[in-house]
Design an enzyme around this catalytic site. Sequence first.
Site, PDB file in Angstrom:
ATOM      1  N   HIS A  48      -8.209   1.294  -4.202  1.00 41.92           N
ATOM      2  CA  HIS A  48      -9.157   1.080  -3.108  1.00 41.92           C
ATOM      3  C   HIS A  48      -9.845   2.414  -2.798  1.00 41.92           C
ATOM      4  CE1 HIS A  48      -9.598  -0.026   1.481  1.00 41.92           C
ATOM      5  NE2 HIS A  48     -10.764   0.034   0.865  1.00 41.92           N
ATOM      6  N   GLY A  56      -8.985   4.120   6.855  1.00 43.44           N
ATOM      7  CA  GLY A  56      -8.663   5.531   7.072  1.00 43.44           C
ATOM      8  C   GLY A  56      -7.198   5.804   7.358  1.00 43.44           C
ATOM      9  N   PHE A  57      -6.544   4.861   7.998  1.00 47.07           N
ATOM     10  CA  PHE A  57      -5.158   5.108   8.382  1.00 47.07           C
ATOM     11  C   PHE A  57      -4.314   3.843   8.267  1.00 47.07           C
ATOM     12  CE2 PHE A  57      -7.843   8.138  10.508  1.00 47.07           C
ATOM     13  CZ  PHE A  57      -7.190   9.339  10.273  1.00 47.07           C
ATOM     14  N   GLY A  58      -3.052   4.034   7.880  1.00 46.41           N
ATOM     15  CA  GLY A  58      -2.102   2.938   7.899  1.00 46.41           C
ATOM     16  C   GLY A  58      -1.558   2.766   9.308  1.00 46.41           C
ATOM     17  N   GLY A  59      -0.810   1.707   9.519  1.00 49.89           N
ATOM     18  CA  GLY A  59      -0.110   1.526  10.783  1.00 49.89           C
ATOM     19  C   GLY A  59      -0.951   1.049  11.958  1.00 49.89           C
ATOM     20  N   MET A 110     -11.689  -5.704   5.170  1.00 49.68           N
ATOM     21  CA  MET A 110     -10.851  -4.785   5.956  1.00 49.68           C
ATOM     22  C   MET A 110     -10.524  -5.441   7.295  1.00 49.68           C
ATOM     23  SD  MET A 110     -10.275  -2.188   4.067  1.00 49.68           S
ATOM     24  CE  MET A 110      -9.268  -1.362   5.311  1.00 49.68           C
ATOM     25  N   ASP A 118      -6.800  -6.252   4.067  1.00 50.39           N
ATOM     26  CA  ASP A 118      -6.136  -4.947   4.099  1.00 50.39           C
ATOM     27  C   ASP A 118      -6.160  -4.390   5.511  1.00 50.39           C
ATOM     28  OD1 ASP A 118      -5.171  -2.410   3.561  1.00 50.39           O
ATOM     29  OD2 ASP A 118      -6.907  -1.780   2.367  1.00 50.39           O
ATOM     30  N   GLY A 119      -4.944  -4.196   6.056  1.00 54.80           N
ATOM     31  CA  GLY A 119      -4.821  -3.520   7.338  1.00 54.80           C
ATOM     32  C   GLY A 119      -4.080  -4.329   8.380  1.00 54.80           C
ATOM     33  N   GLY A 120      -2.921  -3.827   8.781  1.00 51.82           N
ATOM     34  CA  GLY A 120      -2.176  -4.451   9.864  1.00 51.82           C
ATOM     35  C   GLY A 120      -1.525  -5.775   9.537  1.00 51.82           C
ATOM     36  N   HIS A 122      -1.169  -1.234  -4.238  1.00 53.11           N
ATOM     37  CA  HIS A 122      -2.465  -0.880  -3.660  1.00 53.11           C
ATOM     38  C   HIS A 122      -2.493   0.635  -3.449  1.00 53.11           C
ATOM     39  CE1 HIS A 122      -6.064  -1.848  -1.215  1.00 53.11           C
ATOM     40  NE2 HIS A 122      -5.655  -0.890  -0.395  1.00 53.11           N
ATOM     41  N   MET A 171     -11.997   4.604  -0.754  1.00 45.95           N
ATOM     42  CA  MET A 171     -12.664   4.798   0.544  1.00 45.95           C
ATOM     43  C   MET A 171     -13.331   6.152   0.472  1.00 45.95           C
ATOM     44  SD  MET A 171      -9.654   3.249   2.946  1.00 45.95           S
ATOM     45  CE  MET A 171      -8.442   3.545   1.676  1.00 45.95           C
ATOM     46  N   GLY A 231       1.066  -2.051   4.064  1.00 48.34           N
ATOM     47  CA  GLY A 231       1.684  -0.742   3.908  1.00 48.34           C
ATOM     48  C   GLY A 231       2.929  -0.633   4.756  1.00 48.34           C
ATOM     49  N   SER A 232       2.725  -0.390   6.053  1.00 49.63           N
ATOM     50  CA  SER A 232       3.865  -0.186   6.964  1.00 49.63           C
ATOM     51  C   SER A 232       4.832  -1.350   6.950  1.00 49.63           C
ATOM     52  CB  SER A 232       3.365   0.004   8.395  1.00 49.63           C
ATOM     53  OG  SER A 232       2.182   0.750   8.408  1.00 49.63           O
ATOM     54  N   SER A 280       0.842  -1.197   0.000  1.00 57.55           N
ATOM     55  CA  SER A 280       0.000   0.000   0.000  1.00 57.55           C
ATOM     56  C   SER A 280       0.876   1.245   0.000  1.00 57.55           C
ATOM     57  CB  SER A 280      -0.893   0.016   1.234  1.00 57.55           C
ATOM     58  OG  SER A 280      -1.408   1.324   1.397  1.00 57.55           O
ATOM     59  N   ASP A 310      -4.623   3.730  -2.092  1.00 60.07           N
ATOM     60  CA  ASP A 310      -5.730   4.090  -1.209  1.00 60.07           C
ATOM     61  C   ASP A 310      -6.238   5.482  -1.529  1.00 60.07           C
ATOM     62  OD1 ASP A 310      -6.034   1.839   0.635  1.00 60.07           O
ATOM     63  OD2 ASP A 310      -3.966   2.290   1.206  1.00 60.07           O
ATOM     64  N   MET A 333      -8.914   8.391  -0.385  1.00 57.81           N
ATOM     65  CA  MET A 333      -9.752   8.810   0.746  1.00 57.81           C
ATOM     66  C   MET A 333     -10.274  10.215   0.502  1.00 57.81           C
ATOM     67  SD  MET A 333      -7.467   7.502   3.923  1.00 57.81           S
ATOM     68  CE  MET A 333      -6.452   6.019   3.842  1.00 57.81           C
TER      69      MET A 333
HETATM   70  C1  DX5 Z   1      -6.305   1.677   5.506  1.00 57.18           C
HETATM   71  C2  DX5 Z   1      -5.854   1.402   4.087  1.00 57.18           C
HETATM   72  C3  DX5 Z   1      -4.780   0.404   4.014  1.00 57.18           C
HETATM   73  C4  DX5 Z   1      -3.497   0.821   4.709  1.00 57.18           C
HETATM   74  C5  DX5 Z   1      -2.798  -0.414   5.178  1.00 57.18           C
HETATM   75  O1  DX5 Z   1      -7.431   2.439   5.472  1.00 57.18           O
HETATM   76  O2  DX5 Z   1      -6.946   0.906   3.314  1.00 57.18           O
HETATM   77  O3  DX5 Z   1      -4.513   0.026   2.673  1.00 57.18           O
HETATM   78  O4  DX5 Z   1      -2.656   1.564   3.894  1.00 57.18           O
HETATM   79  O5  DX5 Z   1      -1.681  -0.027   5.899  1.00 57.18           O
HETATM   80  P1  DX5 Z   1      -1.012  -0.954   6.995  1.00 57.18           P
HETATM   81  O6  DX5 Z   1      -0.509  -2.170   6.292  1.00 57.18           O
HETATM   82  O7  DX5 Z   1       0.088  -0.088   7.532  1.00 57.18           O
HETATM   83  O8  DX5 Z   1      -2.061  -1.278   7.996  1.00 57.18           O
HETATM   84 ZN    ZN Z   2      -6.492  -0.029   1.332  1.00 59.07          ZN
END
Ligand code: DX5
Ligand code: ZN
Length: 219
Positions: free
Chosen positions: A67, A143-146, A138, A176-178, A34, A69, A198-199, A9, A36, A38
């Site tokens: 993606h 909304g947020f990475g990490g 999800m 997707d996520g974490g 990927h 959102m 992502g992270s 991501s 994102d 928003m």
């Molecule tokens: C969150 C995004 C994800 C995000 C994942 O809203 O849809 O794609 O970037 O990031 P990580 O892998 O850091 O959770």
């Molecule tokens: Zn995403």
Amino acid sequence: MAQIKIAPSLLAADAANLGEELKKIENAGADYVHIDVMDGHFVPNLAFSPDITKMLRKCSSLVFDVHLMISEPMKYIDAFVEAGADIITFHHEAVDNPAEVIDYIHSLGVKAGVSVKPATDVEVVSSYLDKLDLLLIMTVEPGFGGQSYIEAMNEKIKKARAMIDALKKDIELEVDGGVTAENINMPADCGANVMVAGSAIFKAPDISERIAKMRAAVK
Ligand code: DX5
Ligand code: ZN
């Protein structure tokens, strides 16, 4: 277990060097990138526009997994198709008639995905699942990475896998996520085949090594 796909991501990439970041994941053997999107309305954050996507398209031949959102996906589908998206995923919760949006994406020659937030039962997709190319579960609040992977989503991933298998169709199941090298075996064991991260990828000291570690963790 079938080969998994890794979809880094870009949200976690160095925004001042996106072209180079794309090259890095491409050289590291990523399957998709990927992206994102928003709108500050469907989620309380802003990210990636069609214009940026179009510029990135010139730097990469990776599959662009977009993606959305956003609250009104219909308004922006043309722009993302024109920008070079290969897969466009919107949120079930954002529209009144998902089947209509899927048909519209397909009419433009692009693959269509639907995503469900953590609180949404995956059964909501059952009436149109057969139209989809990809179902995105999800594993954090969008909304947020990490953020941390919500383990309670494992059951939902299993249920989604069973629904897809029952249809005997080649629908990708993305999470997707974490997702990290340490926990990727959970969604993999539950039947997901496309892993967004992502992270875990962009903050790694060596991106190639990290992607290899993630692949090895599910073998
Ligand atoms: C969150 C995004 C994800 C995000 C994942 O809203 O849809 O794609 O970037 O990031 P990580 O892998 O850091 O959770
Ligand atoms: Zn995403």
